[in-house]
Design an enzyme around this catalytic site. Sequence first.
Site, PDB file in Angstrom:
ATOM      1  N   LYS A 120      -3.973  -8.151  -0.126  1.00 32.53           N
ATOM      2  CA  LYS A 120      -4.362  -8.392   1.269  1.00 32.53           C
ATOM      3  C   LYS A 120      -5.849  -8.703   1.448  1.00 32.53           C
ATOM      4  O   LYS A 120      -6.239  -9.341   2.433  1.00 32.53           O
ATOM      5  CB  LYS A 120      -3.973  -7.194   2.138  1.00 32.53           C
ATOM      6  CG  LYS A 120      -2.477  -7.062   2.392  1.00 32.53           C
ATOM      7  CD  LYS A 120      -2.002  -8.099   3.393  1.00 32.53           C
ATOM      8  CE  LYS A 120      -0.577  -7.827   3.840  1.00 32.53           C
ATOM      9  NZ  LYS A 120      -0.121  -8.762   4.887  1.00 32.53           N
ATOM     10  N   SER A 140       2.810  -6.654  -5.609  1.00 33.41           N
ATOM     11  CA  SER A 140       1.884  -6.925  -4.507  1.00 33.41           C
ATOM     12  C   SER A 140       0.931  -5.791  -4.174  1.00 33.41           C
ATOM     13  O   SER A 140      -0.112  -6.028  -3.561  1.00 33.41           O
ATOM     14  CB  SER A 140       2.680  -7.298  -3.255  1.00 33.41           C
ATOM     15  OG  SER A 140       3.582  -6.259  -2.910  1.00 33.41           O
TER      16      SER A 140
END
Length: 421
Positions: free
Chosen positions: A59, A314
């Site tokens: 992110k 992720s």
Amino acid sequence: MSKTTSNYFPKIQDITRAKITLNEVAIHTPLSKNQGLSEKYKANILLKREDLQTVRSYKIRGAFNKIAQLSETELQKGVVCASAGNHAQGVAFSCRKLNIKGKIYMPATTPRQKITQVEMFGKENVEVVLTGDTYDAAEAAAQNDCKRSGMAFIHPFDDPQIIEGQATVGLEILQDTTEPIDYLFLPVGGGGLAAGVGSYFKQVSPQTKIIGVEPDGAPSMKKSLEAGQVTELEQIDKFVDGAAVKKVGETSFSVCQQVINQMVTIPEGRVCTKILELYNRDAIVMEPAGALSIAALDQFKDEIKGKNVVCVVSGSNNDITRMEEIKERSLLFEGLKHYFIVRFPQRAGALRTFVDLVLGPTDDITHFEYSKKTNREKGPAVIGIEIQRKEDFEGLIQRMKENGFVFEYLNEKPDLFQFLV
């Protein structure tokens, strides 16, 4: 520089520019072969380790790329975001790095560990505001703040520059491989990562089959692609919190329509099993969303044999207090944990009879709640039994019946199960 999102598709030059912007901020994370997975699936399984990123998830890429391209006036006013997790940490890190003011709205229900992480990355540059019980409530409050203050809202996924920042994951993967990639598995929440990485692959490695992966309890991208338009879900299971959204982004959806070859959903229990397997075997710590891509391999085990496969891990922002729940969900999914209401005869030795004659040699009672009834012949107990092999279940049921124990199986009654266990 603002961009129109109609007919938007990430360009190679914009993704390359994002990579340059991120050079001193985001780590070029490893792309490493996982021996255990490769042997299991008889394929070359490579993991893109975004769990090792600066803020333990990808992110930071989108957040910093977006914020770094704001005008001087916008930077002076500061930024606002809404997030209960990884996006908040990326924005907080970016605010401190660029020395600007940031306000991060988080649901009041956010675990303290996540709030502490945001405060650690943002330090004095960031103010955390806890409001509402859901992400939607926090986002509404953040949007209202933007209208009042004129601060820029940093969306977690539905923004071209966010998507281009996430696309640098794909750029790095292709920089680090010499052989063609046959399959790419991507976790999907709001669609920013899939849109970014998928768009880069479609332009540079068009032969790669791109598989998007969502949790069973939040199939918002799958439903939207099937409907041909963004479709909001009425309810979602929030367990895979990094990928549990009711509604994907309009911009990310438009790109995903063009780049995703197939969408699949994964049971939350299977995700939990993969988290435990990778932790116990390889000491890889994954959050539930981080395990989605690996959990999807079972559905493609015949198709990927002999192929080069990349799974994007992720993130690893997993609160250790969740591990008991993760283990429980895994055992239930694998058919190794079973709950019953057993009505014991109210006589001495009834429990001893159950232990001696019903339990198998490797069965274990892991949960026991008993209520003795003074005016009844039988007292009910809620019992959780863990077995070693799925096949042992039939024998357990048979022995309860043979020894006259009256029981009710709770695993197949979710409403009663959640109330009692």
